[in-house]
Scaffold this motif. Structure first.
Motif, PDB file in Angstrom:
ATOM      1  N   GLU A 355      21.474  24.861  72.882  1.00  0.00           N
ATOM      2  CA  GLU A 355      19.801  24.542  73.020  1.00  0.00           C
ATOM      3  C   GLU A 355      19.079  25.379  73.797  1.00  0.00           C
ATOM      4  O   GLU A 355      18.045  26.097  73.541  1.00  0.00           O
ATOM      5  N   ALA A 356      19.662  25.387  75.218  1.00  0.00           N
ATOM      6  CA  ALA A 356      19.049  26.516  76.148  1.00  0.00           C
ATOM      7  C   ALA A 356      19.021  27.928  75.594  1.00  0.00           C
ATOM      8  O   ALA A 356      17.834  28.532  76.044  1.00  0.00           O
ATOM      9  N   ARG A 359      16.582  28.453  72.653  1.00  0.00           N
ATOM     10  CA  ARG A 359      15.248  28.643  73.214  1.00  0.00           C
ATOM     11  C   ARG A 359      14.701  29.831  74.137  1.00  0.00           C
ATOM     12  O   ARG A 359      13.844  30.357  73.964  1.00  0.00           O
ATOM     13  N   HIS A 360      15.952  30.356  74.714  1.00  0.00           N
ATOM     14  CA  HIS A 360      15.655  31.518  75.590  1.00  0.00           C
ATOM     15  C   HIS A 360      15.443  32.782  74.867  1.00  0.00           C
ATOM     16  O   HIS A 360      14.618  33.594  74.842  1.00  0.00           O
ATOM     17  N   LEU A 362      14.433  32.987  71.521  1.00  0.00           N
ATOM     18  CA  LEU A 362      13.239  32.596  70.727  1.00  0.00           C
ATOM     19  C   LEU A 362      12.075  32.866  71.711  1.00  0.00           C
ATOM     20  O   LEU A 362      11.151  33.600  71.149  1.00  0.00           O
ATOM     21  N   ASP A 363      12.122  32.823  73.029  1.00  0.00           N
ATOM     22  CA  ASP A 363      10.755  33.000  73.738  1.00  0.00           C
ATOM     23  C   ASP A 363      11.593  33.308  75.085  1.00  0.00           C
ATOM     24  O   ASP A 363      11.066  32.389  76.197  1.00  0.00           O
ATOM     25  N   ARG A 367      11.170  31.037  78.656  1.00  0.00           N
ATOM     26  CA  ARG A 367      12.431  30.344  79.292  1.00  0.00           C
ATOM     27  C   ARG A 367      13.001  30.701  80.597  1.00  0.00           C
ATOM     28  O   ARG A 367      13.659  29.848  81.068  1.00  0.00           O
ATOM     29  N   PRO A 403       6.690  35.146  71.506  1.00  0.00           N
ATOM     30  CA  PRO A 403       7.539  34.135  70.838  1.00  0.00           C
ATOM     31  C   PRO A 403       7.697  34.168  69.351  1.00  0.00           C
ATOM     32  O   PRO A 403       6.701  34.770  68.674  1.00  0.00           O
ATOM     33  N   ASP A 408      13.557  23.416  64.359  1.00  0.00           N
ATOM     34  CA  ASP A 408      14.815  23.000  64.655  1.00  0.00           C
ATOM     35  C   ASP A 408      15.814  23.021  63.597  1.00  0.00           C
ATOM     36  O   ASP A 408      16.932  23.620  63.953  1.00  0.00           O
ATOM     37  N   VAL A 411      16.964  26.636  63.529  1.00  0.00           N
ATOM     38  CA  VAL A 411      18.037  27.047  64.793  1.00  0.00           C
ATOM     39  C   VAL A 411      19.291  26.483  64.322  1.00  0.00           C
ATOM     40  O   VAL A 411      20.325  27.390  64.942  1.00  0.00           O
TER      41      VAL A 411
END
Length: 446
Positions: A355-356, A359-360, A362-363, A367, A403, A408, A411
Motif C-alpha cells: 500500500e505505502a 502510493r509512493h 503513484l505520487d 508520499r 501524480p 484501487d 493497483v
C-alpha cells in the motif's frame, strides 16, 4: 515470503500525461492486447546460460564459507540467503560482527555502542547473467570494451568473466561488510586502498586448504596452482549465482513461452497496465525489467548514509560516481523478477508494504511528505532523515512531480502481475543452494 505476500514494492515509474487510456480487455482480447504490448516492449523469455559444474561447485563453497571474511565470521550468504530469496529480509544489512540470520539478525556495535549498519539495501541476485551494471550506483559496470569500470581502477585483477564476477571482488574489501577493522585481523590491518593485497591475502588462505586447492584446479584445469588469483574465486562465485539463481519458471515466464493459461485474468490486466497506460516499463524495461539507468523517485533517506552532505549522513547515489549534480539522489532501476519475495524495497529498504509503496510510486512528492516510519522494524525507524526531504525533492525527476491517478482495483491488478513474476522454486532454494559443509570447516550458521 511467498508470491502471495502483500508486502511487495511496486518499483516502477509512472509517467503522467498518458492520453486516452485504454482499459484492459478480457479473454482472447486481453491476451492479444498484452502480447502486442510485450512485443512492442521487446520482452522475451529469460535464457539460462550453460555453466561448468566444477565452477558452480567451487562458487557454492566460496559463497557460503566465512573464510572469505577477515574475522571468519561472515560469508556472502549472510546477506544473500536462499532463505530470503537471495537477499537478507532487512531494510539495511548488518555486516561482519552481526549475529543471526535474515530478519532475526542483530547488528554489531562500535566502540561507542552504536549499531554498525551498511548504508544500502542488500539487493537480490536473480537473473544477473546478462547485466551490464552492479550495485545501486553502478560503480561496477561493463565498459563496452570487454573490461570493467570499478572502484579498483588499475588494481582490478585480469581475467574476470562478467560484471557479476567483478562485483564479487568488492564485498571482501569492505571493512564493515566482510574484511573487518584495523586491529581485528591481518587482512583488516591492510590499507583500505591496498585491494590487491587484500585479494592476495584471501587467496593465500584459500590455497592453504587442500580441498580448495583441488577444487580450484578442477574448476580451472588450465591454470597453474601458483597462478590462481581472487579473480578465479570471483568467477566461480558468479557461476554459482548464475546457475542457482537464474529462474525461468514464473507464471510470467511461462506466459512469455506461449502458455496463455499460465497467468490469471487479473495478472494479465496488471501486465497491460504495466506495459501500457501506467508506463512502468519505461524504466523497468525489457526482459531484465530494468533499464539499468538512474532515477530519483523521492525515496525518503533512511540509514547512516554514505558520508555525503555537510553532516556526512546523506547518500547522493549515482552522483558519488559521476560528480554530476544532475545525478544527485539517483539510483539504478532495480529489476523486478521475483519482486514479491525480495523486500524490503528501494535502495535503502524504506518500504515494507504494498500500500505505502504503490502510493509512493503513484505520487512520490506527496508520499515523501507523509512517509510513515512506523512501518519499519527496529532499529531502522529511528534512522529516517526527514530533514533531507527538501534537498531530495529539489533534485527529483521531472516526470515524478505529477501524480498518476489509478483506482484501487488497478493497483491491485498491478500487484497481481508483480506476483506473477515469482518463481515457485523460491521456497525450496535453501534445500538446493546451501551445501552441507564448506572446505574451511567453519560453520555455515551465525
Amino acid at each position: 515470503m511467498s508470491r502471495a505476500s502483500t508486502s511487495i514494492l511496486v518499483l516502477f515509474t509512472f509517467v503522467a500525461g498518458c492520453q486516452d487510456p485504454v482499459p484492459p480487455g478480457n479473454g482472447a482480447d486481453l491476451d492479444q492486447q498484452l502480447r502486442g504490448l510485450l512485443t512492442a516492449a521487446e520482452v522475451s523469455a529469460i535464457v539460462k546460460p550453460s555453466i561448468d559444474q566444477a565452477k558452480v561447485d567451487l562458487g557454492q563453497a566460496l559463497f557460503f564459507d566465512k573464510i572469505l571474511s577477515g574475522n571468519s565470521n561472515i560469508s556472502c550468504s549472510t546477506c544473500h540467503l536462499p532463505d530470503a530469496a537471495s537477499g537478507d529480509a532487512l531494510s539495511l544489512p548488518f555486516g561482519q560482527g552481526g549475529l543471526g540470520r535474515a530478519a532475526n539478525r542483530v547488528p554489531p556495535t562500535d566502540d561507542n555502542g552504536d549499531d554498525i549498519i551498511i548504508p544500502r539495501n542488500a539487493p537480490e541476485v536473480f537473473n544477473r547473467a546478462d547485466f551490464k551494471t552492479m550495485f545501486w550506483d553502478a560503480r561496477v559496470a561493463a565498459d563496452g570494451n570487454g573490461g570493467f569500470t570499478t572502484p579498483a581502477g588499475d588494481q582490478l585483477l585480469a581475467g574476470l568473466d562478467s560484471v557479476l564476477a567483478a562485483q564479487a571482488m568488492f564485498p571482501v574489501t569492505s571493512d564493515a561488510e566482510m574484511r573487518g577493522f584495523t586491529g581485528e585481523n591481518a587482512i583488516g590491518d591492510l590499507d583500505d586502498d591496498d585491494l590487491t593485497g587484500i585479494w592476495a591475502a584471501l587467496m593465500d588462505r584459500l590455497m592453504g586448504i587442500t580441498e580448495y586447492e583441488q577444487m580450484f584446479s578442477t574448476a580451472f584445469p588450465n591454470v597453474d596452482t601458483n597462478s590462481f588469483t581472487f579473480a578465479h574465486a570471483a568467477n566461480a562465485i558468479a557461476s554459482f549465482e548464475i546457475e542457482h539463481w537464474t529462474l525461468t519458471d514464473a507464471p510470467f515466464d511461462l506466459y512469455l513461452a506461449g502458455d496463455n493459461d499460465a497467468m490469471s485474468e487479473q495478472e494479465k490486466r496488471g501486465a497491460v497496465l504495466f506495459y501500457g497506460n501506467a508506463n512502468c516499463s519505461s524504466c523497468h524495461a525489457g526482459t531484465l525489467m530494468t533499464d539499468e539507468e538512474f532515477h530519483n523517485r523521492a525515496v525518503p533517506q533512511l540509514g547512516p548514509g554514505k558520508g555525503d552532505g555537510d553532516d556526512g549522513l546523506s547518500d547522493f547515489g549515482r552522483m558519488r560516481e559521476t560528480n554530476a549534480e544532475a545525478d544527485k539522489y539517483r539510483f539504478r532501476t532495480p529489476p523486478l523478477r521475483n519482486v514479491a519475495d525480495t523486500g524490503p524495497w528501494m535502495h535503502d529498504g524504506a518500504y515494507t508494504t504494498l500500500e505505502a509503496a504503490a502510493r509512493h510510486c503513484l505520487d512520490p512528492v506527496a508520499r515523501m511528505g507523509d512517509y510513515d516510519p512506523t512501518q519499519l522494524a527496529a532499529p531502522f525507524a529511528d534512522l529516517v532523515r526527514s530533514d533531507q526531504s527538501a534537498d531530495i525533492l529539489a533534485a527529483v525527476d521531472a516526470d515524478e512531480t505529477t501524480p498518476v491517478v489509478l483506482t484501487d482495483a488497478e493497483v491491485a491488478d498491478l500487484v497481481a502481475f508483480l506476483q506473477s513474476l515469482s518463481s515457485p522454486a523460491i521456497p525450496g532454494l535453501p534445500d538446493v543452494d546451501r551445501p552441507a559443509s564448506v572446505p574451511s570447516g567453519l560453520t555455515l550458521e551465525d
